[in-house]
Design a protein around this motif. Structure first.
Motif, PDB file in Angstrom:
ATOM      1  N   LEU A   1       0.832  -1.213   0.000  1.00 60.08           N
ATOM      2  CA  LEU A   1       0.000   0.000   0.000  1.00 60.08           C
ATOM      3  C   LEU A   1       0.866   1.263   0.000  1.00 60.08           C
ATOM      4  O   LEU A   1       0.538   2.247  -0.686  1.00 60.08           O
ATOM      5  CB  LEU A   1      -0.955  -0.009   1.189  1.00 60.08           C
ATOM      6  CG  LEU A   1      -2.028  -1.101   1.176  1.00 60.08           C
ATOM      7  CD1 LEU A   1      -2.807  -1.111   2.487  1.00 60.08           C
ATOM      8  CD2 LEU A   1      -2.973  -0.940  -0.012  1.00 60.08           C
ATOM      9  N   ARG A   2       1.964   1.269   0.746  1.00 60.37           N
ATOM     10  CA  ARG A   2       2.871   2.423   0.761  1.00 60.37           C
ATOM     11  C   ARG A   2       3.545   2.602  -0.604  1.00 60.37           C
ATOM     12  O   ARG A   2       3.684   3.707  -1.100  1.00 60.37           O
ATOM     13  CB  ARG A   2       3.961   2.239   1.825  1.00 60.37           C
ATOM     14  CG  ARG A   2       3.592   2.709   3.206  1.00 60.37           C
ATOM     15  CD  ARG A   2       4.803   2.811   4.123  1.00 60.37           C
ATOM     16  NE  ARG A   2       5.607   1.611   4.166  1.00 60.37           N
ATOM     17  CZ  ARG A   2       5.390   0.563   4.975  1.00 60.37           C
ATOM     18  NH1 ARG A   2       4.392   0.590   5.824  1.00 60.37           N
ATOM     19  NH2 ARG A   2       6.177  -0.487   4.943  1.00 60.37           N
TER      20      ARG A   2
ATOM     21  N   GLY B   1      -2.543  -0.401  -4.703  1.00 58.45           N
ATOM     22  CA  GLY B   1      -2.053  -1.455  -3.802  1.00 58.45           C
ATOM     23  C   GLY B   1      -3.152  -2.435  -3.430  1.00 58.45           C
ATOM     24  O   GLY B   1      -2.939  -3.654  -3.418  1.00 58.45           O
ATOM     25  N   GLN B   2      -4.349  -1.919  -3.156  1.00 61.10           N
ATOM     26  CA  GLN B   2      -5.477  -2.786  -2.809  1.00 61.10           C
ATOM     27  C   GLN B   2      -5.850  -3.692  -3.981  1.00 61.10           C
ATOM     28  O   GLN B   2      -6.125  -4.871  -3.799  1.00 61.10           O
ATOM     29  CB  GLN B   2      -6.685  -1.942  -2.366  1.00 61.10           C
ATOM     30  CG  GLN B   2      -7.788  -2.737  -1.729  1.00 61.10           C
ATOM     31  CD  GLN B   2      -7.361  -3.439  -0.444  1.00 61.10           C
ATOM     32  OE1 GLN B   2      -6.609  -2.916   0.358  1.00 61.10           O
ATOM     33  NE2 GLN B   2      -7.822  -4.665  -0.265  1.00 61.10           N
ATOM     34  N   LYS B   3      -5.835  -3.147  -5.202  1.00 62.93           N
ATOM     35  CA  LYS B   3      -6.129  -3.966  -6.384  1.00 62.93           C
ATOM     36  C   LYS B   3      -5.094  -5.088  -6.529  1.00 62.93           C
ATOM     37  O   LYS B   3      -5.452  -6.228  -6.854  1.00 62.93           O
ATOM     38  CB  LYS B   3      -6.142  -3.094  -7.654  1.00 62.93           C
ATOM     39  CG  LYS B   3      -7.366  -2.233  -7.792  1.00 62.93           C
ATOM     40  CD  LYS B   3      -7.286  -1.428  -9.078  1.00 62.93           C
ATOM     41  CE  LYS B   3      -8.467  -0.517  -9.245  1.00 62.93           C
ATOM     42  NZ  LYS B   3      -8.367   0.289 -10.466  1.00 62.93           N
ATOM     43  N   LEU B   4      -3.850  -4.763  -6.298  1.00 56.83           N
ATOM     44  CA  LEU B   4      -2.796  -5.785  -6.391  1.00 56.83           C
ATOM     45  C   LEU B   4      -2.995  -6.870  -5.340  1.00 56.83           C
ATOM     46  O   LEU B   4      -2.871  -8.061  -5.638  1.00 56.83           O
ATOM     47  CB  LEU B   4      -1.412  -5.144  -6.224  1.00 56.83           C
ATOM     48  CG  LEU B   4      -0.966  -4.197  -7.340  1.00 56.83           C
ATOM     49  CD1 LEU B   4       0.336  -3.512  -6.961  1.00 56.83           C
ATOM     50  CD2 LEU B   4      -0.841  -4.937  -8.660  1.00 56.83           C
ATOM     51  N   LEU B   5      -3.301  -6.475  -4.132  1.00 61.12           N
ATOM     52  CA  LEU B   5      -3.494  -7.441  -3.049  1.00 61.12           C
ATOM     53  C   LEU B   5      -4.723  -8.317  -3.277  1.00 61.12           C
ATOM     54  O   LEU B   5      -4.776  -9.444  -2.780  1.00 61.12           O
ATOM     55  CB  LEU B   5      -3.602  -6.712  -1.706  1.00 61.12           C
ATOM     56  CG  LEU B   5      -2.311  -6.029  -1.246  1.00 61.12           C
ATOM     57  CD1 LEU B   5      -2.590  -5.120  -0.045  1.00 61.12           C
ATOM     58  CD2 LEU B   5      -1.243  -7.050  -0.912  1.00 61.12           C
TER      59      LEU B   5
ATOM     60  N   ALA C   1       2.482  -7.364 -11.594  1.00 59.78           N
ATOM     61  CA  ALA C   1       1.844  -8.631 -11.968  1.00 59.78           C
ATOM     62  C   ALA C   1       2.258  -9.750 -11.021  1.00 59.78           C
ATOM     63  O   ALA C   1       1.438 -10.580 -10.613  1.00 59.78           O
ATOM     64  CB  ALA C   1       2.195  -8.992 -13.411  1.00 59.78           C
ATOM     65  N   LYS C   2       3.530  -9.775 -10.639  1.00 58.77           N
ATOM     66  CA  LYS C   2       3.990 -10.810  -9.701  1.00 58.77           C
ATOM     67  C   LYS C   2       3.352 -10.644  -8.330  1.00 58.77           C
ATOM     68  O   LYS C   2       3.020 -11.625  -7.677  1.00 58.77           O
ATOM     69  CB  LYS C   2       5.515 -10.789  -9.590  1.00 58.77           C
ATOM     70  CG  LYS C   2       6.201 -11.398 -10.780  1.00 58.77           C
ATOM     71  CD  LYS C   2       7.709 -11.427 -10.596  1.00 58.77           C
ATOM     72  CE  LYS C   2       8.387 -12.044 -11.805  1.00 58.77           C
ATOM     73  NZ  LYS C   2       9.845 -12.048 -11.661  1.00 58.77           N
ATOM     74  N   ILE C   3       3.184  -9.407  -7.911  1.00 54.14           N
ATOM     75  CA  ILE C   3       2.527  -9.163  -6.616  1.00 54.14           C
ATOM     76  C   ILE C   3       1.074  -9.622  -6.684  1.00 54.14           C
ATOM     77  O   ILE C   3       0.577 -10.311  -5.799  1.00 54.14           O
ATOM     78  CB  ILE C   3       2.604  -7.667  -6.232  1.00 54.14           C
ATOM     79  CG1 ILE C   3       4.044  -7.287  -5.909  1.00 54.14           C
ATOM     80  CG2 ILE C   3       1.687  -7.366  -5.040  1.00 54.14           C
ATOM     81  CD1 ILE C   3       4.287  -5.789  -5.809  1.00 54.14           C
TER      82      ILE C   3
END
Length: 178
Positions: free
Chosen positions: A109-110, A117-121, A134-136
Motif C-alpha cells: 500500500l505504501r 495497492g489494494q487492487k494488487l493485493l 503482476a507478480k505481486i
C-alpha cells in the motif's frame, strides 16, 4: 525375590545388552515398572528385569498397579502439557505469520498507493501494470515465453487460464479462458 535365574538388561528389550546375572532367590529393589519389565536395583547395578523372573506376591501386584496408575497419570499430564505447548507455539507462529502479512500489505500500500495497492493485493490485473505489479497480484507465472526483436522485448506470461502479454516490461494485453 527371584523365582529363577535372571538377566538384568540395559533396556526393556529381550535383545538388549545384559548388565549382570541375578541368581534364583536373590532379592532386588523394585523402582518402577514398564511394559512387562521392572526397573530394579541390585547392588551397584540398575537395569531392566523381566517380570517373568519375579515371584509375584500380592504386595508386588499392588505395587505394580500403583506404578501403572502413576505412570498413566504422568503420561496424561505430559500429553496435556505437550498439547498446550504445541498450541502456544502454533498461536505464536500464527501471530508471526499475521504480522508478516500485515507488514507485507502495508508495504504494498505504501509503495503503490492505497487504490492500486489494494487492487494488487486482491489479485486484479490490467493493461499498463508492470511485471513487478503482476507478480505481486498473480504470483509467479507457470512459464514465460520471450521474444526479442528490433522492436524490443515481448513476453507472454502463462498462468493456468490467463496469459499476460508484456512489451518492454509493461502489460500490453491479456487473454483469459473460463
Amino acid at each position: 525375590l527371584l523365582k529363577m535365574d535372571g538377566k538384568l538388561r540395559k533396556s526393556s528389550s529381550p535383545m538388549s545388552e545384559i548388565i549382570t546375572y541375578i541368581s534364583k532367590n536373590d532379592t532386588v529393589k523394585l523402582t518402577d515398572y514398564q511394559f512387562g519389565y521392572w526397573i530394579v536395583n541390585k547392588d551397584q547395578y540398575f537395569g531392566y528385569l523381566s517380570e517373568l523372573y519375579l515371584d509375584e506376591t500380592e504386595e508386588i501386584i499392588i505395587f505394580k498397579k500403583e506404578l501403572l496408575k502413576i505412570n498413566e497419570e504422568f503420561r496424561l499430564r505430559k500429553e496435556k502439557e505437550d498439547a498446550e505447548k504445541k498450541r502456544l507455539e502454533n498461536e505464536k507462529e500464527t501471530a508471526i505469520q499475521k504480522q508478516k502479512e500485515l507488514e507485507y500489505r502495508q508495504s504494498i500500500l505504501r509503495q503503490f498507493g492505497k487504490e492500486t495497492g489494494q487492487k494488487l493485493l486482491e489479485g486484479y490485473y490490467w493493461i499498463g501494470m508492470t511485471a513487478k505489479m503482476a507478480k505481486i497480484s498473480l504470483g509467479e507465472p507457470r512459464s514465460i515465453n520471450r521474444t526479442v526483436g528490433s522492436w524490443g522485448v515481448h513476453e507472454q506470461w502463462v498462468y493456468y487460464s490467463l496469459y499476460l502479454y508484456f512489451e518492454d516490461g509493461i502489460v500490453s494485453s491479456y487473454q483469459n479462458s473460463k
